[in-house]
Design an enzyme around this catalytic site. Structure first.
Site, PDB file in Angstrom:
ATOM      1  N   ASN A  66      17.410  33.420 -20.349  1.00  0.00           N
ATOM      2  CA  ASN A  66      18.119  34.667 -20.602  1.00  0.00           C
ATOM      3  C   ASN A  66      17.247  35.848 -20.212  1.00  0.00           C
ATOM      4  O   ASN A  66      16.186  36.061 -20.807  1.00  0.00           O
ATOM      5  CB  ASN A  66      18.500  34.715 -22.084  1.00  0.00           C
ATOM      6  CG  ASN A  66      19.314  35.917 -22.439  1.00  0.00           C
ATOM      7  OD1 ASN A  66      18.930  37.045 -22.151  1.00  0.00           O
ATOM      8  ND2 ASN A  66      20.446  35.673 -23.077  1.00  0.00           N
ATOM      9  N   HIS A  67      17.697  36.628 -19.248  1.00  0.00           N
ATOM     10  CA  HIS A  67      16.912  37.762 -18.755  1.00  0.00           C
ATOM     11  C   HIS A  67      16.666  38.806 -19.842  1.00  0.00           C
ATOM     12  O   HIS A  67      15.595  39.409 -19.887  1.00  0.00           O
ATOM     13  CB  HIS A  67      17.587  38.396 -17.538  1.00  0.00           C
ATOM     14  CG  HIS A  67      18.946  38.949 -17.792  1.00  0.00           C
ATOM     15  ND1 HIS A  67      20.055  38.148 -17.908  1.00  0.00           N
ATOM     16  CD2 HIS A  67      19.371  40.219 -17.969  1.00  0.00           C
ATOM     17  CE1 HIS A  67      21.108  38.906 -18.136  1.00  0.00           C
ATOM     18  NE2 HIS A  67      20.722  40.171 -18.195  1.00  0.00           N
ATOM     19  N   ILE A  68      17.605  39.002 -20.728  1.00  0.00           N
ATOM     20  CA  ILE A  68      17.424  39.988 -21.802  1.00  0.00           C
ATOM     21  C   ILE A  68      16.326  39.536 -22.750  1.00  0.00           C
ATOM     22  O   ILE A  68      15.454  40.332 -23.130  1.00  0.00           O
ATOM     23  CB  ILE A  68      18.753  40.249 -22.539  1.00  0.00           C
ATOM     24  CG1 ILE A  68      19.730  40.923 -21.573  1.00  0.00           C
ATOM     25  CG2 ILE A  68      18.529  41.100 -23.788  1.00  0.00           C
ATOM     26  CD1 ILE A  68      21.134  41.066 -22.089  1.00  0.00           C
ATOM     27  N   VAL A  71      12.905  40.045 -21.073  1.00  0.00           N
ATOM     28  CA  VAL A  71      12.498  41.458 -21.079  1.00  0.00           C
ATOM     29  C   VAL A  71      12.058  41.881 -22.476  1.00  0.00           C
ATOM     30  O   VAL A  71      11.011  42.522 -22.645  1.00  0.00           O
ATOM     31  CB  VAL A  71      13.640  42.361 -20.554  1.00  0.00           C
ATOM     32  CG1 VAL A  71      13.329  43.835 -20.801  1.00  0.00           C
ATOM     33  CG2 VAL A  71      13.872  42.107 -19.068  1.00  0.00           C
ATOM     34  N   THR A 105      16.831  44.815 -15.548  1.00  0.00           N
ATOM     35  CA  THR A 105      17.037  44.960 -16.988  1.00  0.00           C
ATOM     36  C   THR A 105      15.866  45.679 -17.647  1.00  0.00           C
ATOM     37  O   THR A 105      16.059  46.504 -18.533  1.00  0.00           O
ATOM     38  CB  THR A 105      17.234  43.569 -17.637  1.00  0.00           C
ATOM     39  OG1 THR A 105      18.317  42.910 -16.990  1.00  0.00           O
ATOM     40  CG2 THR A 105      17.522  43.682 -19.115  1.00  0.00           C
TER      41      THR A 105
END
Length: 181
Positions: A66-68, A71, A105
């Site tokens: 999951n990129h979120i 980050v 993001t």
């Protein structure tokens, strides 16, 4: 210690030296993790690099990353080395892999370290995109120009090279980003 750092490594030939950066940066950060662009894996053995970093994110082996979450888990995101291709993608919001999606993001935490041949660096489209990034609070390192071996020509030439580790650390710590909302 300065928190968690993510290195986003792109398909620039100097990615072969990334292990040296990981080892040195680990002395200053709680964690040093790495995410490779798909093409950068053609230059380096990621299984070996697992020995140097705390975590290696691999979108092929773990397609549910999951990129979120990535980050939010890092205070600093470095694109090191940053190829012309990846710089142009980030500037134009192209998210065709996990690395560019993370960079888009987490742009408020983003530090870009260009590495390419001098002809690519001088391209007006690339320079326009670098200005676009800078104007939107992305920190772009003013690159070093040194004589280096250029794979494409097979000769030593002046090219845009990666900064030494001390310059990377100084650039990041002197330009800390604001947290994401």
């Amino acid at each position: 210690m300065y928190g968690k750092l993510l290195i986003c490594a792109t398909a620039s030939i100097n990615v072969i030296n990334i292990n040296h950066y990981i080892v040195e940066l680990k002395q200053h950060f709680d964690e040093v993790n790495i995410l490779f662009s798909p093409s950068s894996k053609n230059f380096i053995n990621t299984d070996v690099l697992k020995l140097f970093c705390d975590n290696l994110y691999d979108e092929i082996k773990d397609p549910l990353l999951n990129h979120i979450n990535i980050v939010e888990n890092h205070e600093y995101i470095l694109v090191l080395p940053a190829s012309a291709n990846t710089i142009n993608k980030i500037a134009n919001g192209i998210c065709d892999n996990l690395l560019t999606t993370v960079c888009l993001t987490g742009y408020q935490k983003l530090f870009i370290f260009p590495n390419m041949n001098i002809r690519m660096w001088g391209n007006p489209f690339l320079q326009k995109n670098i200005d676009l990034l800078k104007n939107n609070d992305v920190k772009v390192y003013s690159p070093d120009m040194n004589k280096s071996f250029e794979i494409s020509s097979g000769r030593y030439k002046n090219n845009i090279t990666m900064p030494n580790i001390e310059n990377v650390l100084n650039f990041v710590l002197n330009n800390e980003k604001r947290p994401l909302d």
